[in-house]
Write an enzyme that holds these catalytic residues in place. Structure first.
Site, PDB file in Angstrom:
ATOM      1  CD  GLU A   1      -3.219   0.428   0.429  1.00  0.00           C
ATOM      2  OE1 GLU A   1      -2.398   1.276  -0.296  1.00  0.00           O
ATOM      3  OE2 GLU A   1      -4.225   0.287   0.303  1.00  0.00           O
ATOM      4  CG  ASP A   2      -0.997   4.540  -1.779  1.00  0.00           C
ATOM      5  OD1 ASP A   2      -1.123   3.528  -0.680  1.00  0.00           O
ATOM      6  OD2 ASP A   2      -1.226   5.296  -2.446  1.00  0.00           O
TER       7      ASP A   2
ATOM      8  CG  ASP B   1      -5.948   8.687   6.476  1.00  0.00           C
ATOM      9  OD1 ASP B   1      -6.304   8.800   7.716  1.00  0.00           O
ATOM     10  OD2 ASP B   1      -5.415   9.100   5.229  1.00  0.00           O
TER      11      ASP B   1
ATOM     12  CG  PHE C   1      -4.086  16.144   1.488  1.00  0.00           C
ATOM     13  CD1 PHE C   1      -4.837  15.037   1.406  1.00  0.00           C
ATOM     14  CD2 PHE C   1      -4.229  16.562  -0.059  1.00  0.00           C
ATOM     15  CE1 PHE C   1      -5.901  14.231   0.506  1.00  0.00           C
ATOM     16  CE2 PHE C   1      -4.658  16.306  -1.399  1.00  0.00           C
ATOM     17  CZ  PHE C   1      -5.925  15.209  -0.721  1.00  0.00           C
TER      18      PHE C   1
ATOM     19  NE  ARG D   1      -3.752   8.382  -8.612  1.00  0.00           N
ATOM     20  CZ  ARG D   1      -3.554   8.399  -7.933  1.00  0.00           C
ATOM     21  NH1 ARG D   1      -3.769   7.987  -7.395  1.00  0.00           N
ATOM     22  NH2 ARG D   1      -5.408   7.996  -8.566  1.00  0.00           N
TER      23      ARG D   1
HETATM   24  C1  PRP Z   1      -5.520   5.711  -0.301  1.00  0.00           C
HETATM   25  C2  PRP Z   1      -4.822   4.153  -0.081  1.00  0.00           C
HETATM   26  C3  PRP Z   1      -5.110   3.006   0.612  1.00  0.00           C
HETATM   27  C4  PRP Z   1      -6.548   4.075   1.171  1.00  0.00           C
HETATM   28  C5  PRP Z   1      -5.664   4.390   2.561  1.00  0.00           C
HETATM   29  O1  PRP Z   1      -6.482   5.166  -1.499  1.00  0.00           O
HETATM   30  O2  PRP Z   1      -3.884   3.884  -1.375  1.00  0.00           O
HETATM   31  O3  PRP Z   1      -5.885   2.313  -0.205  1.00  0.00           O
HETATM   32  O4  PRP Z   1      -6.183   5.354   0.989  1.00  0.00           O
HETATM   33  O5  PRP Z   1      -6.834   5.229   3.763  1.00  0.00           O
HETATM   34  P1  PRP Z   1      -8.171   4.138   4.315  1.00  0.00           P
HETATM   35  O6  PRP Z   1      -6.922   3.909   6.188  1.00  0.00           O
HETATM   36  O7  PRP Z   1      -9.238   5.614   5.199  1.00  0.00           O
HETATM   37  O8  PRP Z   1      -8.304   3.388   4.160  1.00  0.00           O
HETATM   38  P2  PRP Z   1      -7.386   5.713  -2.711  1.00  0.00           P
HETATM   39  O9  PRP Z   1      -9.016   5.605  -1.988  1.00  0.00           O
HETATM   40  O10 PRP Z   1      -6.825   7.113  -2.453  1.00  0.00           O
HETATM   41  O11 PRP Z   1      -7.023   5.565  -4.252  1.00  0.00           O
HETATM   42  P3  PRP Z   1      -6.042   5.590  -5.278  1.00  0.00           P
HETATM   43  O12 PRP Z   1      -5.027   4.605  -4.302  1.00  0.00           O
HETATM   44  O13 PRP Z   1      -6.801   4.963  -6.593  1.00  0.00           O
HETATM   45  O14 PRP Z   1      -5.512   7.219  -4.936  1.00  0.00           O
END
Ligand code: PRP
Length: 181
Positions: free
Chosen positions: A100-101, A104, A153, A166
């Site tokens: 994962e990136d 949160d 953010f 990105r």
């Molecule tokens: C981001 C990230 C995780 C998630 C984390 O994805 O890659 O999957 O949010 O948030 P959380 O811990 O509050 O659930 P995003 O929905 O922004 O999609 P993306 O990777 O396509 O930008």
């Protein structure tokens, strides 16, 4: 220029690459002799995955899944997750590492973990580049963490705002006047 929208650089390109090299070394040691399958959660983690696997020195495979949370705002997730694109690999009996990136609230990863667990992998671990620890709503086990970051953010290195930024090679904080919650 995209860079002009960045208020502060939180993690430089050099810091990212140095930490990713360390993570790659740790993963290579831990999975030595094991059949590793790295699972990238699209889209944000794709940049991290591509750098990370080039620092992994043992043979391994990769696969991708895409998830999305329903509703919420552009800067906060809701936790109701759906699979937009599933893995093509059967993970039964495989050693799966979810990449994962950012974690949160933890809701996305928590959903992915419980979903993949039902497919009976031999092992299931997690690796995230960024950990926004103070925002956690559900406990999720994180096995490899790049950086613990404050509740700001963040954009860049895979992370977007409205699908932009990105491609920035560092992690930055978007100027507050440029986003709406
Ligand atoms: C981001 C990230 C995780 C998630 C984390 O994805 O890659 O999957 O949010 O948030 P959380 O811990 O509050 O659930 P995003 O929905 O922004 O999609 P993306 O990777 O396509 O930008």
């Amino acid at each position: 220029m995209l860079k002009d929208d960045v208020g502060e650089i939180l993690i430089t390109e050099e810091e990212l690459q140095a930490r990713i090299a360390e993570l790659g070394r740790a993963i290579s040691a831990d999975y030595q002799g094991k059949d590793l399958l790295a699972v990238c959660v699209l889209r944000g983690a794709v940049i991290f995955l591509s750098d990370l696997i080039r620092r992994i020195t043992i043979p391994h495979e990769m696969d991708f899944m895409a998830v999305s949370s329903y509703g919420g705002t552009r800067t906060k997730s809701t936790g109701v997750v759906r699979i937009l694109m599933d893995l093509t690999t059967n993970i039964e009996g495989r050693n799966v590492l979810i990449v994962e990136d950012i974690v949160d609230s933890g809701l996305t990863l928590s959903y992915i973990l419980s979903n993949l667990k039902t497919r009976r992998p031999a092992s299931l671990r997690t690796c995230t580049l960024l950990d926004k620890q103070e925002c956690r709503e559900v406990d999720v086990p994180l096995d490899y963490v790049g950086f613990v970051i404050p509740d700001k953010f963040v954009i860049g290195y895979g992370l977007d705002y409205d699908e932009k930024y990105r491609n920035l090679p560092f992690i930055g904080v978007l100027k507050p006047e440029l986003y709406i919650e």
